[in-house]
Design an enzyme around this catalytic site. Structure first.
Site, short mmCIF file in Angstrom:
data_model
loop_
_atom_site.label_atom_id
_atom_site.label_comp_id
_atom_site.label_asym_id
_atom_site.label_seq_id
_atom_site.Cartn_x
_atom_site.Cartn_y
_atom_site.Cartn_z
N ASP A 3 0.84 -1.20 0.00
CA ASP A 3 0.00 0.00 0.00
C ASP A 3 0.88 1.25 0.00
O ASP A 3 1.39 1.67 1.04
CB ASP A 3 -0.90 -0.04 1.24
CG ASP A 3 -1.93 1.10 1.21
OD1 ASP A 3 -1.70 2.09 0.48
OD2 ASP A 3 -2.93 0.97 1.92
N GLU B 165 28.38 5.79 1.63
CA GLU B 165 28.40 4.33 1.65
C GLU B 165 28.09 3.77 0.27
O GLU B 165 27.82 2.59 0.12
CB GLU B 165 27.47 3.77 2.73
CG GLU B 165 26.07 4.32 2.73
CD GLU B 165 25.26 3.71 3.89
OE1 GLU B 165 25.45 4.20 5.01
OE2 GLU B 165 24.50 2.77 3.65
N CYS C 271 25.70 6.66 7.71
CA CYS C 271 25.17 7.92 7.18
C CYS C 271 25.82 9.15 7.80
O CYS C 271 25.41 10.26 7.54
CB CYS C 271 23.66 7.99 7.38
SG CYS C 271 22.81 6.72 6.44
N HIS D 162 19.31 13.79 11.55
CA HIS D 162 19.37 12.78 10.50
C HIS D 162 17.94 12.30 10.23
O HIS D 162 17.12 12.20 11.14
CB HIS D 162 20.26 11.61 10.90
CG HIS D 162 20.32 10.56 9.82
ND1 HIS D 162 20.81 10.83 8.57
CD2 HIS D 162 19.90 9.26 9.80
CE1 HIS D 162 20.72 9.75 7.82
NE2 HIS D 162 20.16 8.78 8.53
N ASN E 44 15.59 9.57 1.66
CA ASN E 44 16.74 9.48 2.55
C ASN E 44 18.03 9.49 1.74
O ASN E 44 18.32 8.52 1.04
CB ASN E 44 16.64 8.19 3.38
CG ASN E 44 17.82 8.02 4.33
OD1 ASN E 44 18.66 8.91 4.48
ND2 ASN E 44 17.88 6.86 4.98
#
Lengths: 352, 388, 132
Positions: free
Chosen positions: A29, A81, A113, A235, A267
């Site tokens: 969904d 990364e 991150c 973050h 993100n």
């Protein structure tokens, strides 16, 4: 010596895909995902974009906005990364492409991150100790989520670059504090195409514990409280986490508004706090105080206390695109195009 | 300098020659030319072979010695030389032979041209052709050979108001001519709509604006004029041989709508032949793309700059007009086995000047011209031939 | 292996390095050791400098039949760009719809991947252009 941000630049790829489009393919969904993650669209890099090109774009924008000679840059760090090579540096290409080679030290950082903010701390140390005049710290990623994985709804691309120095500082870094533990909530083994994560383990014991601990630790050391800050950047693996952590710490929605980009671009991993901070600096006025906490899964947190200086009034922000302009500059793509661009379609080896 | 004549011609069918390899094609065309000249092997002084890229098309270098060998001349140990200038390899091979005879070094020279392009995929074949452009500063950035010509076409349309239909009319006309040529790759007439609606290759050029990938070989025998009558009653005289070069990359030119190398080579050729443009009845020009033919006839002064499109559309270059262009069907319809192309042009001129061109014969052909181009105009070779 | 062949020109492809003839002022791109106008008089006087990265579209095409290395991007816009300094170069136009490209359009340089030698090979970076 006051050490701080002399200039900055940001870059966000143009393509976007919606959670609804991703959900449609995998039978989940999309509307619920969008609401649950507070993500309306995420950025997708073009097939000819990677961490090198994103880093160079951000760094060039950073250099255009100031009068610093690239030859005065003594250190350059690229945190990511998703470095294009497993073996062969990203930073050397970036250094060449901004004309900073060869008299400088360069290193690639990989630290979940928060590799970008780790680079800022390293530059602060080198500048503060007088070892270098200017240092560049870049956080950028073209992050991957396995097809159908909840991560696919958020993993996106973008990056920010920071020129750290002690002259003509537009934003002084008053202090930084890191909170570091071994909490394995997210990982990718060498050779694996997609990362794995601990599901709900990424929440309370990981993101929330570390961000709140680092935030409190930073404010304790600086002797500040949330209301002392004009803006706060956390973050943002999704829209929900930073909103909730801000509330837990006592920051208002207004304080985190400018730095909260994930709802529009997803993100950006190592690019998240660098981009959020860039968005704040795009609007900041002299005297504004900025609070920032970067988080890296399994890596911990870096907290920053920053004060915008009078220098920002004469700073050439217009010489590079603002974060808002790059969020606005977008082209929606469907899942098939996204799958093609992200290399998710198995191709014939060796071509024709 | 001695006068030079063509005393023999030979050509294979052009197209996808599945049954025939490179060396067989070369041998067939060469032997046909030698037979046409009624020569014996011992009389041949040298061999020149025009070939662009056998090394990449069939992974075979050193093809001049190979062709000499398979034509049965290994034991004669004649000098065999490969000549390469991309699309102009064939024309340039002819020029080398011409110079060798004119200088007095040789009396009788066989010139072959051959390319085997269909043993590999179209994609790779196209990439090899693109290497005639500047690999490092054009192709690396995504330029293909059609793309570079498409940019010429777009600029020609922008500067001179040339229309898409005018450009397409080159293909229509050349297919019409090709339908009269039994050796042509395509012997079928096409309509304007077919060109306009063909799949896009590089906008505005579609599939029917591009010469095909072809296999084929052609050969001619050149001889000093003083000895030519010994072999034939109808020698065709080489009245001029000229060559010019230009920057390899298209973007290094001031104006991409003119190939200066073609203009200069044509001026040199007309000066050498002591002829005017109006003296020429037919021309084989390098229509590797439709737009290329318009540039060719403009750059050589047959039409004012920007007027060739309209002229072609009006039939001013069709067989029957004062100037017939690409009577063989050109690269577009006859086919374009790269190294063979420049030699095949001369074969066509000789047939026309001998009056043996059959249904496509240009009446009263006395003077004829061939223009052969390498890359996007970095090499141009122009020959003018006449009835002796 | 084409690593060295590409590496040799990285500065030019990353930073649009050109040369200006110290004798007549003519700008050449990519850099040359000899001025095509002044020939021998220019020897030792060819000065390297960086183009400002801005120019306008001189001509363009949309490539539909692409080389294998460009399959993922087709159809893509390829253009000849006249740089502010007067020299022309060939490059892809990106972040633009093909239908919006016009001769005379102002464009500026950016950096992108221009190719790679297969999934395990070296990646080549260089200039592409975007509209202003």
């Amino acid at each position: 010596m006051d050490v701080g941000i002399v200039s900055y630049g940001a870059y966000i790829p143009r393509f976007r895909i919606t959670p609804q489009d991703i959900g449609r393919v995998w039978g989940s969904d999309g509307d619920a995902m969008s609401k649950g993650l507070m993500i309306y669209s995420k950025s997708v890099p073009a097939p000819d974009e990677d961490v090198v090109t994103i880093s160079v774009e951000a760094a060039r924008s950073m250099m255009r906005r100031c009068d610093v000679s690239p030859k005065d840059i003594g250190a350059l760090y690229v945190g990511s990364e998703s470095h294009p090579y497993a073996v062969k540096p990203t930073g050397t290409i970036v250094a060449e492409a901004i004309g900073a080679s060869p008299n400088l030290t360069v290193a690639d950082l990989e630290f979940a991150c928060k590799a970008g903010t780790a680079g800022i701390q390293m530059c602060m140390g080198l500048v503060g100790s007088g070892m270098i005049k200017y240092g560049v710290a870049i956080g950028a990623d073209t992050s991957q989520g396995a097809p159908g994985d909840p991560l696919e709804f958020s993993a996106s691309a973008g990056g920010g670059a920071y020129l750290i120095g002690s002259e003509k500082v537009i934003a002084k870094i008053n202090g930084t504090y890191s909170y570091t533990t071994d909490t394995p909530d997210f990982w990718r083994r060498e050779g694996e195409p997609y990362p794995s994560h601990g599901g709900r383990f990424t929440g309370e014991p990981a993101y929330f514990k570390h961000v709140t601990s680092c935030a409190k630790g930073t404010m304790d050391r600086m002797g500040t409280k949330p209301t002392d800050y004009t803006h706060a950047v956390f973050h943002q693996p999704n829209g929900k986490f930073p909103t909730r952590v801000a509330k837990m710490l006592g920051f208002s929605d207004e304080q985190i508004k400018l730095g909260l980009l994930t709802p529009y671009i997803g993100n950006t991993y190592s690019g998240a706090v660098p981009l959020g901070l860039a968005s704040v600096l795009d609007h900041a006025r002299p005297g504004d105080r900025i609070f920032a906490v970067a988080y890296g899964s399994g890596a911990g947190c870096d907290g920053f206390d920053i004060t915008v200086t009078d220098e920002i009034a004469s700073y050439r922000r217009d010489a590079g695109p603002t974060v808002a302009q790059m969020i606005e500059r977008k082209k929606m793509i469907d899942y098939a195009t996204y799958a093609k661009y992200r290399g998710k379609i198995r191709m014939k080896e060796g071509g024709q | 300098m001695r006068e030079v004549a063509v005393i023999g011609i030979g050509i294979t069918k052009f197209g996808e020659l599945w049954e025939t390899g490179f060396r067989e094609m070369g041998m067939q065309a060469g032997l046909a030319a030698v037979q046409d000249a009624k020569l014996t092997a011992e009389e041949i002084d040298a061999l020149y072979v025009g070939n662009m890229s056998a090394g990449r098309f069939i992974e075979q270098e050193h093809v001049a010695a190979l062709i000499a060998d398979y034509s049965g001349m290994a034991r004669d140990h004649i000098p065999a030389t490969r000549v390469e200038a991309a699309g102009a390899s064939g024309g340039l091979a002819i020029r080398q032979a011409y110079l060798a005879i004119a200088s007095g070094q040789h009396d009788i020279v066989v010139v072959g041209g051959a390319e085997k392009m269909t043993d590999i995929s179209d994609t790779i074949s196209n990439e090899i052709q693109s290497s005639a452009a500047d690999q490092q500063w054009e192709c690396v950035f995504g330029a293909t050979f059609p793309a570079l010509h498409a940019m010429i076409a777009r600029r020609h349309m922008f500067q001179y108001g040339t229309t898409r239909e005018q450009i397409a009319s080159v293909a229509v006309k050349n297919h019409k001519h090709g339908a009269l040529n039994p050796n042509a790759q395509f012997q079928k007439e096409i309509e304007m709509g077919t060109v306009l609606k063909s799949g896009m290759v590089a906008d505005p050029l579609g599939v029917f604006d591009c010469a095909p990938n072809s296999d084929g070989a052609a050969a001619v025998v050149l001889c000093s004029m003083d000895k030519a009558r010994k072999y034939t009653d109808a020698p065709v005289k080489v009245l001029a041989s000229a060559q010019a070069s230009d920057s390899l990359a298209l973007h290094s030119r001031a104006d991409i709508c003119t190939f200066e190398a073609t203009r200069v080579a044509a001026d040199r050729a007309f000066a050498q032949a002591k002829l005017e443009r109006k003296d020429i009845q037919l021309a084989e020009v390098h229509d590797n793309f439709t737009i290329s033919e318009l540039l060719a006839v403009e750059d050589m002064g047959f039409f004012p700059k920007g007027q060739a499109g309209k002229a072609t559309m009006d039939g001013q270059t069709t067989i029957g007009a004062k100037l017939a262009v690409n009577t063989s069907g050109g690269l577009k319809a006859r086919g374009d086995p790269i190294g063979a192309t420049g030699v095949a042009q001369i074969v066509e001129l000789v047939q026309q000047l001998r009056g043996t061109a059959g249904r496509r014969q240009v009446d009263g052909a006395k003077y004829a011209l061939a223009q052969n181009v390498g890359g996007t105009g970095a090499t141009a070779v122009v020959h003018i031939l006449g009835v002796a | 292996m084409t690593t060295a062949r590409f590496w040799r020109d990285n500065q030019t492809r990353y930073n649009l390095m050109a040369t200006r003839c110290g004798n007549c002022g003519k700008v050449t791109f990519p850099p040359r050791n000899v001025c095509p106008v002044c020939h021998r008089k220019s020897m030792g006087k060819m000065k390297r400098f960086q183009l400002n990265g801005e120019g306008e579209v001189y001509s363009f095409t949309v490539v539909h039949e692409a080389p294998s290395a460009f399959e993922m991007q087709k159809p893509y816009v390829l253009a000849m760009i006249r740089m502010d300094e007067g020299v022309m170069l060939t490059a892809q136009l990106i972040d633009v719809e093909a239908a919006d490209v016009k001769i005379g359009m102002k464009v500026k340089a950016t950096i992108r991947k221009i190719g790679e030698e297969g999934p395990g090979g070296i990646i080549h970076y260089g200039y592409k252009f975007t509209p202003f």
